[in-house]
Design a protein around this motif. Structure first.
Motif, PDB file in Angstrom:
ATOM      1  N   CYS A 161       0.844  -1.200   0.000  1.00 16.72           N
ATOM      2  CA  CYS A 161       0.000   0.000   0.000  1.00 16.72           C
ATOM      3  C   CYS A 161       0.877   1.248   0.000  1.00 16.72           C
ATOM      4  O   CYS A 161       1.885   1.313   0.714  1.00 16.72           O
ATOM      5  N   ALA A 162       0.473   2.239  -0.755  1.00 20.35           N
ATOM      6  CA  ALA A 162       1.186   3.512  -0.755  1.00 20.35           C
ATOM      7  C   ALA A 162       0.936   4.247   0.560  1.00 20.35           C
ATOM      8  O   ALA A 162      -0.082   4.028   1.230  1.00 20.35           O
ATOM      9  N   LEU A 163       1.855   5.140   0.889  1.00 14.52           N
ATOM     10  CA  LEU A 163       1.645   6.026   2.041  1.00 14.52           C
ATOM     11  C   LEU A 163       0.763   7.188   1.604  1.00 14.52           C
ATOM     12  O   LEU A 163       0.811   7.625   0.447  1.00 14.52           O
ATOM     13  N   TYR A 164       0.001   7.687   2.560  1.00 11.07           N
ATOM     14  CA  TYR A 164      -0.894   8.808   2.251  1.00 11.07           C
ATOM     15  C   TYR A 164      -0.130   9.992   1.684  1.00 11.07           C
ATOM     16  O   TYR A 164       0.862  10.448   2.246  1.00 11.07           O
ATOM     17  N   GLU A 165      -0.588  10.451   0.541  1.00 17.54           N
ATOM     18  CA  GLU A 165      -0.217  11.789   0.059  1.00 17.54           C
ATOM     19  C   GLU A 165      -1.512  12.369  -0.483  1.00 17.54           C
ATOM     20  O   GLU A 165      -2.358  11.645  -1.056  1.00 17.54           O
TER      21      GLU A 165
ATOM     22  N   LYS B 242      -2.483  14.322  -2.957  1.00 15.42           N
ATOM     23  CA  LYS B 242      -2.824  14.253  -4.380  1.00 15.42           C
ATOM     24  C   LYS B 242      -3.281  12.841  -4.768  1.00 15.42           C
ATOM     25  O   LYS B 242      -4.273  12.666  -5.485  1.00 15.42           O
ATOM     26  N   LEU B 243      -2.562  11.851  -4.283  1.00 17.01           N
ATOM     27  CA  LEU B 243      -2.911  10.458  -4.580  1.00 17.01           C
ATOM     28  C   LEU B 243      -4.272  10.101  -3.968  1.00 17.01           C
ATOM     29  O   LEU B 243      -5.099   9.432  -4.589  1.00 17.01           O
ATOM     30  N   CYS B 244      -4.501  10.570  -2.761  1.00 21.17           N
ATOM     31  CA  CYS B 244      -5.770  10.293  -2.081  1.00 21.17           C
ATOM     32  C   CYS B 244      -6.940  10.923  -2.851  1.00 21.17           C
ATOM     33  O   CYS B 244      -7.973  10.283  -3.075  1.00 21.17           O
ATOM     34  N   LEU B 245      -6.765  12.166  -3.276  1.00 27.55           N
ATOM     35  CA  LEU B 245      -7.820  12.845  -4.043  1.00 27.55           C
ATOM     36  C   LEU B 245      -8.060  12.134  -5.375  1.00 27.55           C
ATOM     37  O   LEU B 245      -9.199  11.945  -5.807  1.00 27.55           O
ATOM     38  N   TYR B 246      -6.980  11.731  -6.006  1.00 30.83           N
ATOM     39  CA  TYR B 246      -7.091  11.016  -7.281  1.00 30.83           C
ATOM     40  C   TYR B 246      -7.901   9.728  -7.091  1.00 30.83           C
ATOM     41  O   TYR B 246      -8.814   9.420  -7.868  1.00 30.83           O
ATOM     42  N   ASN B 247      -7.589   8.996  -6.016  1.00 34.15           N
ATOM     43  CA  ASN B 247      -8.278   7.730  -5.766  1.00 34.15           C
ATOM     44  C   ASN B 247      -9.752   7.941  -5.425  1.00 34.15           C
ATOM     45  O   ASN B 247     -10.625   7.241  -5.928  1.00 34.15           O
ATOM     46  N   MET B 248     -10.024   8.929  -4.565  1.00 32.21           N
ATOM     47  CA  MET B 248     -11.405   9.099  -4.078  1.00 32.21           C
ATOM     48  C   MET B 248     -12.270   9.926  -5.037  1.00 32.21           C
ATOM     49  O   MET B 248     -13.451   9.645  -5.184  1.00 32.21           O
TER      50      MET B 248
ATOM     51  N   PHE C 214      -3.562  -0.622  -5.849  1.00 32.80           N
ATOM     52  CA  PHE C 214      -4.647   0.091  -6.527  1.00 32.80           C
ATOM     53  C   PHE C 214      -5.014  -0.498  -7.892  1.00 32.80           C
ATOM     54  O   PHE C 214      -6.070  -0.190  -8.426  1.00 32.80           O
ATOM     55  N   HIS C 215      -4.094  -1.236  -8.475  1.00 30.17           N
ATOM     56  CA  HIS C 215      -4.308  -1.858  -9.791  1.00 30.17           C
ATOM     57  C   HIS C 215      -4.199  -0.858 -10.943  1.00 30.17           C
ATOM     58  O   HIS C 215      -4.480  -1.201 -12.078  1.00 30.17           O
ATOM     59  N   TRP C 216      -3.830   0.386 -10.664  1.00 27.77           N
ATOM     60  CA  TRP C 216      -3.547   1.343 -11.739  1.00 27.77           C
ATOM     61  C   TRP C 216      -2.225   2.043 -11.435  1.00 27.77           C
ATOM     62  O   TRP C 216      -1.709   1.965 -10.315  1.00 27.77           O
ATOM     63  N   ASP C 217      -1.704   2.701 -12.471  1.00 27.17           N
ATOM     64  CA  ASP C 217      -0.378   3.324 -12.328  1.00 27.17           C
ATOM     65  C   ASP C 217      -0.500   4.759 -11.835  1.00 27.17           C
ATOM     66  O   ASP C 217      -1.460   5.468 -12.158  1.00 27.17           O
ATOM     67  N   TYR C 218       0.482   5.165 -11.087  1.00 24.69           N
ATOM     68  CA  TYR C 218       0.506   6.551 -10.586  1.00 24.69           C
ATOM     69  C   TYR C 218       1.948   6.887 -10.238  1.00 24.69           C
ATOM     70  O   TYR C 218       2.694   6.022  -9.769  1.00 24.69           O
ATOM     71  N   ASP C 219       2.350   8.132 -10.488  1.00 19.42           N
ATOM     72  CA  ASP C 219       3.612   8.554  -9.874  1.00 19.42           C
ATOM     73  C   ASP C 219       3.442   9.936  -9.274  1.00 19.42           C
ATOM     74  O   ASP C 219       2.812  10.806  -9.869  1.00 19.42           O
TER      75      ASP C 219
ATOM     76  N   LEU D 282      -1.835  -3.543 -12.092  1.00 23.79           N
ATOM     77  CA  LEU D 282      -1.763  -5.002 -12.306  1.00 23.79           C
ATOM     78  C   LEU D 282      -1.524  -5.389 -13.757  1.00 23.79           C
ATOM     79  O   LEU D 282      -1.190  -6.525 -14.027  1.00 23.79           O
ATOM     80  N   GLU D 283      -1.659  -4.457 -14.670  1.00 23.47           N
ATOM     81  CA  GLU D 283      -1.375  -4.775 -16.076  1.00 23.47           C
ATOM     82  C   GLU D 283      -0.043  -4.189 -16.522  1.00 23.47           C
ATOM     83  O   GLU D 283       0.211  -4.076 -17.709  1.00 23.47           O
ATOM     84  N   THR D 284       0.771  -3.790 -15.564  1.00 20.84           N
ATOM     85  CA  THR D 284       1.994  -3.053 -15.885  1.00 20.84           C
ATOM     86  C   THR D 284       3.253  -3.777 -15.417  1.00 20.84           C
ATOM     87  O   THR D 284       3.280  -4.332 -14.324  1.00 20.84           O
TER      88      THR D 284
END
Ligand SMILES: [Fe+2]
Length: 276
Positions: free
Chosen positions: A180-184, A186-192, A248-253, A267-269
């Protein structure tokens, strides 16, 4: 599968390559585990039909590049004899550094609140299929410390904190691998917001990120004291150069802090990491 290449400069003695993958979700089951598990496998294989093909492609890519595979968990979707046999074969036949995900210990998917007691029902049996400790491990390559730490229940524990501090004491630059990623933010907003998730599904979200989530998700994801301490330590530790995750099953940086990038590999990467 999709191929992404990420270059990171951490101060390696000599450049090298890693393959990062995650969340293969094998859904194999047979009569040895009973009818209920067979039915679960059939149901879950409709969601995750490509696990075996993915592992096959990952194996070929690893051999082609001569690069070790780092798998950040959920190689299996649930514990079954057939899933564990398949995972073990993949581990035995390839150079794999493995970090546990939440599904490694799922006896039946979503049947129970997942905590230490639940994990311990299957931990020894699952661990036996892997070569490194799947809850905490380290491997030094060309002067860079690859550290894997299991935060798949959105928690760190004291033993992991002590082990991480020991790795820092060795003095090598560290690349952290976790499920699991650590909370940031931008990532949290993107996910939710963009992905529509009902909760952060991140380790160590602040209270404001959990506001409006169900009691169940708050109980699951609200960090305890040691998780907060380890998270702050990771953010502040200059030797920790980058973090790679899955779940998350999707890519993010993105950036965990001003200096520490954090990546999510889907998961497809197949994420090729060129380290120098
Ligand atoms: Fe997961």
């Amino acid at each position: 599968m999709n191929h992404i290449t990420t270059k990171i400069s951490v101060g390696a003695e000599k450049p090298f390559t890693l393959l990062h993958v995650s969340d293969t979700h094998l859904t194999l089951a047979d009569g040895r585990d009973g009818e209920r598990k067979v039915r679960l496998g059939e149901k879950r294989s409709r969601i995750f039909p490509d696990g075996m093909a993915a592992l096959d492609e990952i194996s070929k890519e690893s051999k082609k590049l001569g690069a070790p595979i780092i798998h950040t968990g959920d190689i299996i979707d649930f514990v079954s004899r057939k899933n564990l046999e398949y995972a073990k074969k993949f581990i035995d036949e390839n150079d794999v550094f493995f970090v546990a995900g939440n599904h490694e210990f799922s006896l039946y998917v979503g049947e129970a609140f997942e905590d230490e007691a639940y994990r311990n029902k299957s931990l020894a049996r699952v661990q036996a299929c892997f070569h490194n400790d799947i809850r905490f491990a380290s491997r030094v390559i060309n002067g860079v410390n690859i550290v894997g730490i299991d935060d798949s229940y959105y928690r760190f524990d004291k033993a992991q904190f002590d082990a991480l501090k020991n790795e820092v004491r060795r003095g090598f630059p560290i690349i952290l691998f976790m499920h699991c990623a650590l909370y940031e933010e931008k990532l949290c907003l993107y996910n939710m917001k963009d992905k529509g998730a009902e909760a952060p599904y991140l380790t160590c979200p602040p209270d404001k990120a959990l506001a409006g989530c169900s009691d169940y998700r708050v109980r699951q994801q609200k960090p305890d004291k040691i998780t907060q301490e380890v998270t702050e330590y990771i953010k502040d530790q200059p030797l920790i150069k980058a973090i790679f995750t899955g779940h998350f099953h999707w890519d993010y940086d993105g950036m965990l802090t001003e200096k520490t990038p954090q990546y999510v590999t889907g998961l497809e990467t197949i994420q090729t990491i060129e380290v120098n």
